[in-house]
Design a protein around this motif. Structure first.
Motif, PDB file in Angstrom:
ATOM      1  N   ARG A   4       5.610  60.356-156.738  1.00  0.00           N
ATOM      2  CA  ARG A   4       5.664  60.788-158.142  1.00  0.00           C
ATOM      3  C   ARG A   4       5.217  62.252-158.252  1.00  0.00           C
ATOM      4  NH1 ARG A   4       2.314  56.758-160.611  1.00  0.00           N
ATOM      5  NH2 ARG A   4       4.075  55.363-160.256  1.00  0.00           N
ATOM      6  N   ILE A   5       6.023  63.057-158.916  1.00  0.00           N
ATOM      7  CA  ILE A   5       5.704  64.487-159.065  1.00  0.00           C
ATOM      8  C   ILE A   5       5.404  64.797-160.523  1.00  0.00           C
ATOM      9  CG2 ILE A   5       6.745  66.815-158.996  1.00  0.00           C
ATOM     10  CD1 ILE A   5       8.217  65.918-156.440  1.00  0.00           C
ATOM     11  N   LEU A   6       4.354  65.596-160.740  1.00  0.00           N
ATOM     12  CA  LEU A   6       4.081  66.102-162.079  1.00  0.00           C
ATOM     13  C   LEU A   6       4.628  67.523-162.184  1.00  0.00           C
ATOM     14  CD1 LEU A   6       1.790  65.609-164.721  1.00  0.00           C
ATOM     15  CD2 LEU A   6       1.292  67.835-163.747  1.00  0.00           C
ATOM     16  N   ILE A   7       5.342  67.797-163.258  1.00  0.00           N
ATOM     17  CA  ILE A   7       5.869  69.142-163.501  1.00  0.00           C
ATOM     18  C   ILE A   7       4.937  69.867-164.460  1.00  0.00           C
ATOM     19  CG2 ILE A   7       7.799  70.495-164.405  1.00  0.00           C
ATOM     20  CD1 ILE A   7       9.617  68.085-163.678  1.00  0.00           C
ATOM     21  N   ALA A   8       4.382  70.984-163.981  1.00  0.00           N
ATOM     22  CA  ALA A   8       3.454  71.767-164.800  1.00  0.00           C
ATOM     23  C   ALA A   8       4.206  72.969-165.377  1.00  0.00           C
ATOM     24  CB  ALA A   8       2.265  72.210-163.954  1.00  0.00           C
ATOM     25  N   ASN A   9       5.245  72.676-166.120  1.00  0.00           N
ATOM     26  CA  ASN A   9       6.049  73.757-166.688  1.00  0.00           C
ATOM     27  C   ASN A   9       6.889  73.209-167.832  1.00  0.00           C
ATOM     28  OD1 ASN A   9       7.567  76.341-166.887  1.00  0.00           O
ATOM     29  ND2 ASN A   9       6.636  76.724-164.897  1.00  0.00           N
ATOM     30  N   ARG A  10       7.757  74.026-168.367  1.00  0.00           N
ATOM     31  CA  ARG A  10       8.499  73.659-169.579  1.00  0.00           C
ATOM     32  C   ARG A  10       9.925  74.234-169.505  1.00  0.00           C
ATOM     33  NH1 ARG A  10       9.595  77.339-172.974  1.00  0.00           N
ATOM     34  NH2 ARG A  10       9.631  75.877-174.683  1.00  0.00           N
ATOM     35  N   GLY A  11      10.715  73.930-170.518  1.00  0.00           N
ATOM     36  CA  GLY A  11      12.008  74.583-170.699  1.00  0.00           C
ATOM     37  C   GLY A  11      12.981  74.307-169.561  1.00  0.00           C
ATOM     38  N   GLU A  12      13.838  75.308-169.307  1.00  0.00           N
ATOM     39  CA  GLU A  12      14.940  75.078-168.366  1.00  0.00           C
ATOM     40  C   GLU A  12      14.458  74.752-166.958  1.00  0.00           C
ATOM     41  OE1 GLU A  12      16.461  76.906-165.706  1.00  0.00           O
ATOM     42  OE2 GLU A  12      14.923  78.462-165.626  1.00  0.00           O
ATOM     43  N   SER A  59      -2.768  74.998-172.658  1.00  0.00           N
ATOM     44  CA  SER A  59      -1.997  73.885-172.068  1.00  0.00           C
ATOM     45  C   SER A  59      -1.474  74.251-170.670  1.00  0.00           C
ATOM     46  CB  SER A  59      -0.845  73.485-172.997  1.00  0.00           C
ATOM     47  OG  SER A  59      -0.114  74.631-173.427  1.00  0.00           O
ATOM     48  N   TYR A  60      -0.329  74.940-170.603  1.00  0.00           N
ATOM     49  CA  TYR A  60       0.312  75.167-169.304  1.00  0.00           C
ATOM     50  C   TYR A  60      -0.531  75.997-168.334  1.00  0.00           C
ATOM     51  CZ  TYR A  60       4.311  73.241-171.788  1.00  0.00           C
ATOM     52  OH  TYR A  60       5.124  72.420-172.522  1.00  0.00           O
ATOM     53  N   LEU A  61      -1.516  76.738-168.847  1.00  0.00           N
ATOM     54  CA  LEU A  61      -2.379  77.522-167.956  1.00  0.00           C
ATOM     55  C   LEU A  61      -3.714  76.839-167.680  1.00  0.00           C
ATOM     56  CD1 LEU A  61      -1.800  81.162-169.313  1.00  0.00           C
ATOM     57  CD2 LEU A  61      -1.147  80.281-167.060  1.00  0.00           C
ATOM     58  N   LYS A  62      -3.931  75.697-168.314  1.00  0.00           N
ATOM     59  CA  LYS A  62      -5.232  75.024-168.184  1.00  0.00           C
ATOM     60  C   LYS A  62      -5.206  74.123-166.956  1.00  0.00           C
ATOM     61  CE  LYS A  62      -8.403  73.754-171.861  1.00  0.00           C
ATOM     62  NZ  LYS A  62      -8.896  75.081-172.226  1.00  0.00           N
ATOM     63  N   SER A  63      -5.691  74.649-165.849  1.00  0.00           N
ATOM     64  CA  SER A  63      -5.515  73.939-164.581  1.00  0.00           C
ATOM     65  C   SER A  63      -6.196  72.565-164.575  1.00  0.00           C
ATOM     66  CB  SER A  63      -5.992  74.803-163.416  1.00  0.00           C
ATOM     67  OG  SER A  63      -7.309  75.236-163.642  1.00  0.00           O
ATOM     68  N   ASP A  64      -7.362  72.458-165.210  1.00  0.00           N
ATOM     69  CA  ASP A  64      -8.062  71.165-165.198  1.00  0.00           C
ATOM     70  C   ASP A  64      -7.268  70.091-165.945  1.00  0.00           C
ATOM     71  OD1 ASP A  64      -9.973  72.443-163.789  1.00  0.00           O
ATOM     72  OD2 ASP A  64     -11.417  72.615-165.438  1.00  0.00           O
ATOM     73  N   ARG A  65      -6.657  70.494-167.065  1.00  0.00           N
ATOM     74  CA  ARG A  65      -5.840  69.539-167.830  1.00  0.00           C
ATOM     75  C   ARG A  65      -4.609  69.108-167.034  1.00  0.00           C
ATOM     76  NH1 ARG A  65      -5.915  70.495-173.610  1.00  0.00           N
ATOM     77  NH2 ARG A  65      -8.111  70.533-174.187  1.00  0.00           N
ATOM     78  N   VAL A  66      -4.017  70.067-166.350  1.00  0.00           N
ATOM     79  CA  VAL A  66      -2.813  69.765-165.562  1.00  0.00           C
ATOM     80  C   VAL A  66      -3.171  68.775-164.452  1.00  0.00           C
ATOM     81  CG1 VAL A  66      -1.101  70.747-163.972  1.00  0.00           C
ATOM     82  CG2 VAL A  66      -1.651  71.948-166.103  1.00  0.00           C
ATOM     83  N   TYR A  82       7.970  78.377-162.293  1.00  0.00           N
ATOM     84  CA  TYR A  82       7.658  79.825-162.203  1.00  0.00           C
ATOM     85  C   TYR A  82       6.749  80.198-163.373  1.00  0.00           C
ATOM     86  CZ  TYR A  82      11.875  79.880-165.228  1.00  0.00           C
ATOM     87  OH  TYR A  82      12.807  79.611-166.195  1.00  0.00           O
ATOM     88  N   GLY A  83       6.071  81.337-163.263  1.00  0.00           N
ATOM     89  CA  GLY A  83       5.109  81.745-164.298  1.00  0.00           C
ATOM     90  C   GLY A  83       3.907  80.815-164.304  1.00  0.00           C
ATOM     91  N   PHE A  84       3.209  80.744-165.434  1.00  0.00           N
ATOM     92  CA  PHE A  84       2.034  79.867-165.601  1.00  0.00           C
ATOM     93  C   PHE A  84       1.148  79.819-164.342  1.00  0.00           C
ATOM     94  CE2 PHE A  84       5.089  77.895-168.824  1.00  0.00           C
ATOM     95  CZ  PHE A  84       4.508  78.536-169.900  1.00  0.00           C
ATOM     96  N   LEU A  85       0.997  78.636-163.715  1.00  0.00           N
ATOM     97  CA  LEU A  85       0.054  78.497-162.596  1.00  0.00           C
ATOM     98  C   LEU A  85       0.719  78.669-161.227  1.00  0.00           C
ATOM     99  CD1 LEU A  85      -1.847  75.397-164.048  1.00  0.00           C
ATOM    100  CD2 LEU A  85      -2.753  77.731-163.850  1.00  0.00           C
ATOM    101  N   SER A  86       1.984  79.115-161.239  1.00  0.00           N
ATOM    102  CA  SER A  86       2.759  79.058-159.991  1.00  0.00           C
ATOM    103  C   SER A  86       2.206  79.953-158.879  1.00  0.00           C
ATOM    104  CB  SER A  86       4.219  79.391-160.251  1.00  0.00           C
ATOM    105  OG  SER A  86       4.349  80.707-160.748  1.00  0.00           O
ATOM    106  N   GLU A  87       1.551  81.066-159.214  1.00  0.00           N
ATOM    107  CA  GLU A  87       1.047  81.947-158.155  1.00  0.00           C
ATOM    108  C   GLU A  87      -0.478  82.042-158.193  1.00  0.00           C
ATOM    109  OE1 GLU A  87       4.059  85.170-156.798  1.00  0.00           O
ATOM    110  OE2 GLU A  87       4.310  84.964-158.958  1.00  0.00           O
ATOM    111  N   ASN A  88      -1.081  80.987-158.700  1.00  0.00           N
ATOM    112  CA  ASN A  88      -2.532  80.941-158.845  1.00  0.00           C
ATOM    113  C   ASN A  88      -3.148  80.210-157.641  1.00  0.00           C
ATOM    114  OD1 ASN A  88      -5.150  80.107-159.650  1.00  0.00           O
ATOM    115  ND2 ASN A  88      -4.578  80.412-161.803  1.00  0.00           N
ATOM    116  N   ALA A  89      -3.714  80.996-156.733  1.00  0.00           N
ATOM    117  CA  ALA A  89      -4.244  80.420-155.487  1.00  0.00           C
ATOM    118  C   ALA A  89      -5.393  79.451-155.771  1.00  0.00           C
ATOM    119  CB  ALA A  89      -4.690  81.540-154.549  1.00  0.00           C
ATOM    120  N   ALA A  90      -6.224  79.766-156.770  1.00  0.00           N
ATOM    121  CA  ALA A  90      -7.352  78.878-157.105  1.00  0.00           C
ATOM    122  C   ALA A  90      -6.826  77.520-157.574  1.00  0.00           C
ATOM    123  CB  ALA A  90      -8.221  79.518-158.186  1.00  0.00           C
TER     124      ALA A  90
END
Ligand code: MV4
Length: 445
Positions: A4-12, A59-66, A82-90
């Motif tokens: 099961r995969i969670l998608i941490a993004n929106r739109g297209e 929401s989309y940037l809140k890593s703990d909620r995701v 892409y965007g949001f948490l996609s390049e966030n190493a932490a």
């Protein structure tokens, strides 16, 4: 493979990832904000979980909620899009601490490549051509002046934590140099909480060409050819194509092998993009690596027949690349147009509202990626990208003609979009003969 995969993004891109999960028979959970609660793509997921308010930071940037959403849903992996948490190493670290696979490169290679000065140093070490400039970050006024005089004016100051055009400054004259450095450092500190900067010779009127790579966790790295993203406005890409009309097969092979060399040196895995500038004399220079899937990835999917989202998921699940470099054979010519809900006559001001009429193009050689539909309310809180129209044809002139036909079929009312602007670009002689540079859109329209 994941269950099961969670998608941490929106739109297209959320919709694009849902489709890939379905085809892999992986269950899919989509995180969404209160603002996106009514979006139709959520109905295509097995489950949707609200993670907070409209503003991305809620929401989309809140890593703990995701991560909490992934745990509640029992997801064993997160796709950040892409965007949001996609390049966030932490964030990638946190996922793995929670036993959730992050669908993307390791936190370490993200950290390395997220530091643009360190990425330059690495490129230099493995003899990938870089723009002449400072070795690593600039330390003090004396070094700055010395380096600038050595490389010659104009120079460009870049934030090492920047990228995509953020935190850059061009300096034409020695007298402006130190003040510009000071301002650039302040800006970088405000924007990225890191004030380190470096300088490069300013390349006048470059083209922007990038190489798609795929790397698995077993040391296999392949490139999937290049995309030409020269048509931009204020660092926002408007149209991408492949192959690049500006390079020949010898240069393509140099560019692509440089990208593979760099990915190997960085210990990179998953999908990534290595960006280059190409100058008027057709020399190329590495500038940065994007450690994520990009908006324009479908261009490469159409030239190669490889599903990049499915490849990302398989790689993150530990599978080996199922094809060799020799088996990757880009074919034909692909153009992608980004349809943004923006008014080209009002300086590309974003426009929001309800879509009342939505008629999609279709027919031979046309692909449309969109989350839009009649009745969809486009929010002003997010990116204005509404659709990507792609065409796949044997040759570039046929692709241009096909795109003109496809855009002509696309009806979006009553929102203003970039459609008429793109039609003007496609009819422009400089675009048609492939002689534009990154300043074309701003100079011409
Ligand atoms: C440059 C440059 C000229 N010389 N670096 C902008 C986005 C970021 N990724 C790098 N960028 C540039 N770097 C040197 N040494 C010009 C740009 C640039 C640009 C690059 C790619 C696509 C569009 C652009 C638009 C303006 C400036």
């Amino acid at each position: 493979m994941f269950q099961r995969i969670l998608i941490a993004n929106r739109g297209e891109i959320a919709l694009r990832i849902i489709r890939a999960c379905r085809e892999l028979s992986v269950e899919v959970v989509c995180a969404f904000s209160e603002e996106d609660a009514g979006a139709a793509y959520l109905g295509l997921a097995d489950r949707a979980i609200c993670i907070g308010g409209a503003a991305p930071r809620d929401s989309y940037l809140k890593s703990d909620r995701v991560i909490a959403a992934a745990e509640v849903a029992g997801a064993d992996a997160i796709h950040p899009g892409y965007g949001f948490l996609s390049e966030n190493a932490a964030f990638a670290d946190k996922c793995r601490e929670c036993n959730i696979e992050f669908i993307g490169p390791s936190a370490d290679s993200m950290r390395l490549l997220g530091d643009k000065a360190a990425a330059r140093t690495l490129a230099k070490k493995v003899k990938v051509s870089i723009v002449p400039g400072s070795d690593g970050v600039l330390e003090g006024d004396n070094e700055t002046i010395k380096v600038a005089q050595k490389i010659g004016f104009p120079v460009i100051i870049k934030a090492t934590a920047g990228g995509g055009g953020r935190g850059m400054r061009v300096v034409h004259d020695k007298t402006d140099l130190l003040a510009a450095i000071k301002q650039a450092k302040q800006e970088a500190d405000g924007a990225f909480e890191k004030s380190d900067v470096y300088i490069e010779r300013y390349i006048d009127r470059p083209r922007h060409v990038e190489v798609q790579i795929l790397a698995d966790r077993h040391g296999n790295v392949v490139h999937l050819g290049e995309r030409d993203c020269t048509l931009q406005r204020r660092y926002q890409k408007l149209l991408e194509e492949s192959p690049s009309p500006a390079i020949d097969s010898r240069m393509r092979s140099d560019l692509c092998s440089s990208a593979v060399k760099l990915a190997k040196a960085a210990g990179y895995d998953n999908a990534g993009t290595v960006e280059f500038l190409v100058d008027a004399k057709k020399r190329f220079y590495f500038i940065e690596v994007n450690a994520r899937i990009q908006v324009e990835h479908p261009v490469t999917e159409l030239t190669t027949g490889i599903d990049l989202i499915k490849a990302q998921i398989r790689i993150a699940a530990g599978e080996k690349l199922e094809f060799s470099q020799k088996a990757v054979k880009p074919r034909g010519h692909v153009i992608e147009c980004r349809i943004n809900a923006e008014d080209p006559d009002e300086n590309f001001r974003p426009c929001a509202g309800v879509i009342e009429k939505f008629r999609l193009p279709g027919g031979p050689g046309v692909r449309v990626d969109t989350h839009g539909y009649e009745g969809y309310r486009l929010s002003p809180k997010y990116d204005s990208l509404l659709a990507k129209v792609l065409v796949f044809q044997p040759t570039r002139p046929e692709a241009i003609r096909c795109m003109q036909r496809a855009l002509g079929e696309f009806t979006i009312e009553p929102l203003k979009t970039t459609l008429p602007f793109l039609q003007r670009v496609l009819a422009h002689p400089d675009f048609v003969d492939g002689s534009i540079d990154t300043g074309f859109a701003e100079r011409t329209f």
